[in-house]
Design a protein around this motif. Structure first.
Motif, PDB file in Angstrom:
ATOM      1  N   PRO A   5     -16.791 -10.002  -5.484  1.00  0.00           N
ATOM      2  CA  PRO A   5     -17.507 -10.575  -6.632  1.00  0.00           C
ATOM      3  C   PRO A   5     -16.686 -10.527  -7.912  1.00  0.00           C
ATOM      4  O   PRO A   5     -16.203  -9.469  -8.308  1.00  0.00           O
ATOM      5  N   SER A   6     -16.558 -11.677  -8.551  1.00  0.00           N
ATOM      6  CA  SER A   6     -15.830 -11.682  -9.815  1.00  0.00           C
ATOM      7  C   SER A   6     -16.683 -11.104 -10.935  1.00  0.00           C
ATOM      8  O   SER A   6     -16.170 -10.835 -12.022  1.00  0.00           O
ATOM      9  N   ASN A   7     -17.983 -10.892 -10.676  1.00  0.00           N
ATOM     10  CA  ASN A   7     -18.813 -10.300 -11.727  1.00  0.00           C
ATOM     11  C   ASN A   7     -18.433  -8.842 -12.001  1.00  0.00           C
ATOM     12  O   ASN A   7     -18.696  -8.316 -13.072  1.00  0.00           O
ATOM     13  N   PHE A   8     -17.787  -8.172 -11.034  1.00  0.00           N
ATOM     14  CA  PHE A   8     -17.327  -6.806 -11.262  1.00  0.00           C
ATOM     15  C   PHE A   8     -16.312  -6.771 -12.403  1.00  0.00           C
ATOM     16  O   PHE A   8     -16.265  -5.822 -13.173  1.00  0.00           O
ATOM     17  N   TYR A   9     -15.524  -7.819 -12.460  1.00  0.00           N
ATOM     18  CA  TYR A   9     -14.449  -7.869 -13.453  1.00  0.00           C
ATOM     19  C   TYR A   9     -15.008  -7.909 -14.874  1.00  0.00           C
ATOM     20  O   TYR A   9     -14.349  -7.536 -15.819  1.00  0.00           O
ATOM     21  N   SER A  10     -16.278  -8.353 -14.994  1.00  0.00           N
ATOM     22  CA  SER A  10     -16.889  -8.463 -16.323  1.00  0.00           C
ATOM     23  C   SER A  10     -18.160  -7.625 -16.429  1.00  0.00           C
ATOM     24  O   SER A  10     -19.075  -7.945 -17.175  1.00  0.00           O
ATOM     25  N   GLY A  11     -18.210  -6.548 -15.631  1.00  0.00           N
ATOM     26  CA  GLY A  11     -19.316  -5.611 -15.748  1.00  0.00           C
ATOM     27  C   GLY A  11     -20.617  -6.070 -15.141  1.00  0.00           C
ATOM     28  O   GLY A  11     -21.690  -5.662 -15.586  1.00  0.00           O
ATOM     29  N   GLY A  12     -20.562  -6.900 -14.108  1.00  0.00           N
ATOM     30  CA  GLY A  12     -21.772  -7.402 -13.473  1.00  0.00           C
ATOM     31  C   GLY A  12     -22.432  -6.390 -12.552  1.00  0.00           C
ATOM     32  O   GLY A  12     -21.909  -5.308 -12.287  1.00  0.00           O
ATOM     33  N   ASN A  13     -23.586  -6.754 -12.046  1.00  0.00           N
ATOM     34  CA  ASN A  13     -24.382  -5.894 -11.171  1.00  0.00           C
ATOM     35  C   ASN A  13     -23.855  -5.953  -9.751  1.00  0.00           C
ATOM     36  O   ASN A  13     -23.850  -7.020  -9.129  1.00  0.00           O
ATOM     37  N   GLN A  14     -23.466  -4.816  -9.182  1.00  0.00           N
ATOM     38  CA  GLN A  14     -22.918  -4.789  -7.832  1.00  0.00           C
ATOM     39  C   GLN A  14     -23.957  -5.129  -6.771  1.00  0.00           C
ATOM     40  O   GLN A  14     -23.621  -5.434  -5.636  1.00  0.00           O
ATOM     41  N   TYR A  15     -25.221  -5.099  -7.123  1.00  0.00           N
ATOM     42  CA  TYR A  15     -26.302  -5.398  -6.173  1.00  0.00           C
ATOM     43  C   TYR A  15     -26.119  -6.764  -5.528  1.00  0.00           C
ATOM     44  O   TYR A  15     -26.496  -6.979  -4.387  1.00  0.00           O
ATOM     45  N   TYR A  16     -25.528  -7.692  -6.257  1.00  0.00           N
ATOM     46  CA  TYR A  16     -25.406  -9.055  -5.744  1.00  0.00           C
ATOM     47  C   TYR A  16     -24.340  -9.204  -4.665  1.00  0.00           C
ATOM     48  O   TYR A  16     -24.272 -10.230  -4.002  1.00  0.00           O
ATOM     49  N   ASP A  17     -23.506  -8.189  -4.497  1.00  0.00           N
ATOM     50  CA  ASP A  17     -22.512  -8.222  -3.417  1.00  0.00           C
ATOM     51  C   ASP A  17     -23.154  -7.705  -2.139  1.00  0.00           C
ATOM     52  O   ASP A  17     -23.126  -6.517  -1.838  1.00  0.00           O
ATOM     53  N   ARG A  18     -23.699  -8.589  -1.342  1.00  0.00           N
ATOM     54  CA  ARG A  18     -24.424  -8.173  -0.136  1.00  0.00           C
ATOM     55  C   ARG A  18     -23.489  -7.903   1.033  1.00  0.00           C
ATOM     56  O   ARG A  18     -23.935  -7.547   2.120  1.00  0.00           O
ATOM     57  N   ALA A  19     -22.206  -8.044   0.829  1.00  0.00           N
ATOM     58  CA  ALA A  19     -21.229  -7.712   1.876  1.00  0.00           C
ATOM     59  C   ALA A  19     -20.544  -6.390   1.559  1.00  0.00           C
ATOM     60  O   ALA A  19     -19.420  -6.148   1.963  1.00  0.00           O
ATOM     61  N   HIS A  20     -21.238  -5.501   0.856  1.00  0.00           N
ATOM     62  CA  HIS A  20     -20.583  -4.294   0.353  1.00  0.00           C
ATOM     63  C   HIS A  20     -20.118  -3.353   1.459  1.00  0.00           C
ATOM     64  O   HIS A  20     -19.218  -2.548   1.255  1.00  0.00           O
TER      65      HIS A  20
END
Length: 567
Positions: free
Chosen positions: A89-104
């Motif tokens: 997820p590129s949202n990690f790079y900008s402080g996004g919510n890790q919840y959206y990465d369902r392939a964790h």
């Protein structure tokens, strides 16, 4: 970041409870309700049985709706691109919510032991095998049903080729547990059990993992029969295989075998199982046959970058694909588009913003049009206006977090222009084999034994179809890596690269300075990752006596990321 560990515990418990309920009768469903005579007399019956095979790929749901990342065959290769550190997820790079990465599970490399999430791969393939074996059983040796048998055997070859490569326990180094490498030796060269049209429950309960040479000869036997049966077959749609697809699967199989020492197997007993340069030569040969037989042309820049139909509609570059309808989409969130399309406003994709490695983006040439689909640092909406269906206002406000499109997000996968309605936006086609893959196989396979020609092939493809200014000045030893780099740019998100990384002993290299990898997933490995040797679910080991003591070793806690998650 504590939330990650909460997810970890909850999901591991769920995975263990679900897999423990599995049984051989459910996984290896045996027997068919039709006969060859009935199928010969009724084209409708044959068509119905064939239609069930591609339908199973996109309607399989292993965990019964519990997990949103469980949506059939497409979710398998979505996870494996996370496993090799190519997609996160590129949202990690900008402080996004890790919840959206369902392939964790695969991003962070946890929960993938025998009691964990490995069942997603195992059960997806073996569940899909039933429809294939049913059709092969009723076709028997009938010449009238040669085409139907050819279709079924092509699918079965696809399944077993993938399974063989997933479970083949190739050497992988653990920095945290030396016993992992020792345990690998006990299962060296083993793939998976074969369940064919003649299997019984008794066989399934004592069915050993097949040695690599046995499995690949079985795969080639299916493909050889399919090649004969599909010689004049014209599929009604590209969710069914053509002769070109048979050639493409042979090219994939020989590319894998090329990585083993020359003459490893007795060709009097396994006539098709070549290794080393002999296999690479066959891979190049069949890749070229696939290109010719398909009649396909690589995607043009306009097709590749189309803001509405790009990578969501089968076209003349796709040799094989999955075709969805409103009826085959499992739910608004159990779907490919919901996870892979950043402009699917209803899904995790618009929150996670699936993206590419910063290092990959920086290495790509600015004259390579594929780079136009990756959001670069310091860019604006004007730079992407021609390749997105978002408005300028939405560019900075779109998505579940209302933060717009993030840096390093990949805009590759589309939803036919839909941004709100999941019932129409989820109905997209998903690629299984594109003709471009055959060009890359031909170039790489050739490069292993003829560097000059391999270099010529990759330069010709790139200049003709991707970057008119492309030129390489690499040494022979770097040529294969350069081809693979261009291939990873081409097939980001399509599940192709996992097998290349594994067979070539490439590792994850996301611990570099300035990485955009999520914290806790910034691995630096010396070659293969242990999780790439997929484990067999414990429930299956308990049901199948021949698997006792023959599982791939548990990869849990075998690697340490550069930056660990805080407690």
């Amino acid at each position: 970041m504590k939330m990650n560990k909460i997810y970890k515990l909850a999901t591991l418990v769920l995975g263990a409870s679900v897999l423990a309920t599995g049984c051989i009768q459910e996984t290896f469903q045996l027997g068919s309700s039709a006969t060859s005579g009935q199928v010969e007399e009724s084209p409708f019956a044959a068509d119905g049985m064939i239609a069930a095979i591609p339908a199973a790929l996109i309607t399989n749901n292993i965990y019964g709706g519990e997990l949103h990342d469980d949506f059939g065959y497409p979710c398998v290769f979505w996870h494996t691109d996370h496993a090799i550190g190519e997609l996160f997820p590129s949202n990690f790079y900008s402080g996004g919510n890790q919840y959206y990465d369902r392939a964790h599970f695969f991003t962070y490399q946890y929960g993938l032991g025998p009691t964990g999430y490995c069942g997603l791969i195992w059960y997806n393939y073996y569940d899909c095998m039933k429809a294939v074996n049913d059709l092969i059983a009723v076709c028997g040796d009938s010449e009238m049903l040669a085409e139907q048998r050819g279709v079924a055997k092509t699918f079965r070859a696809l399944y077993y080729l993938d399974l063989a490569r997933f479970y083949d326990p190739l050497y992988a180094e653990s920095t945290e547990r030396s016993s992992y490498m020792t345990d690998l030796q006990a299962v060296e060269g083993l793939t998976v059990p074969i369940i064919d049209e003649n299997a019984t429950e008794e066989i399934a309960r004592n069915n050993p993992r097949q040695p690599r040479e046995e499995m690949f000869q079985f795969i080639f036997n299916d493909l050889n029969d399919a090649e004969k049966g599909l010689a004049n077959y014209k599929p009604t749609a590209k969710n069914l295989p053509s002769l070109a697809v048979v050639y493409g699967l042979k090219a994939r199989a020989y590319l894998w075998l090329g990585g083993f020492e020359e003459g490893l197997y007795d060709t009097t007993k396994y006539p098709d199982v070549l290794t080393g340069n002999a296999a690479y030569a066959k891979a190049a040969e069949y890749a070229r046959k696939a290109i010719t037989a398909s009649g396909c042309q690589p995607l043009s820049e306009a097709e590749y970058c189309d803001p509405i139909s790009g990578f969501c509609k089968i076209n003349n570059a796709w040799m094989w694909g999955m075709i969805q309808s409103a009826e085959t989409v499992l739910s608004n969130l159990h779907s490919w588009a919901a996870h892979m399309c950043p402009t699917a406003g209803w899904g995790y994709g618009s929150g996670a913003q699936p993206g590419v490695r910063k290092a990959t983006y920086e290495r790509m040439s600015n004259t390579d049009f594929r780079k136009k689909l990756i959001v670069g640092p310091g860019t604006t909406y004007a730079d992407y206006k021609s390749v997105t269906n978002l408005t300028e206002a939405e560019w900075t406000t779109f998505g579940l977090e209302k933060k717009g499109i993030r840096t390093y997000c990949h805009l590759k996968f589309r939803t036919n222009g839909e941004k709100v309605n999941s019932s129409t936006g989820n109905v997209v086609d998903i690629p299984m084999m594109r003709v471009e893959e055959m060009y890359f196989i031909e170039a790489e396979a050739t490069a292993h034994y003829d560097a000059a020609t391999g270099k010529q092939l990759i330069e010709s493809f790139m200049k003709s179809y991707r970057d008119p200014n492309y030129a390489i000045g690499v040494t022979t030893s770097d040529l294969v890596e350069e081809i693979i780099f261009q291939k990873r740019c081409e097939f980001w998100g399509e599940g192709v690269m996992f097998f290349d990384f594994k067979r070539l002993n490439y590792g994850i290299h996301n611990g570099y300075e300035g990485t955009n990898s999520p914290v806790g997933a910034d691995y630096e490995t010396n070659g293969r990752c242990p999780i790439w040797n997929i484990c067999i679910p414990l429930a299956e080991v308990q049901q199948n006596l021949a698997l006792e003591g023959k599982n791939n070793p548990d990869p849990s806690n075998t690697l340490k990321p550069k930056t660990e998650l805080p407690d």
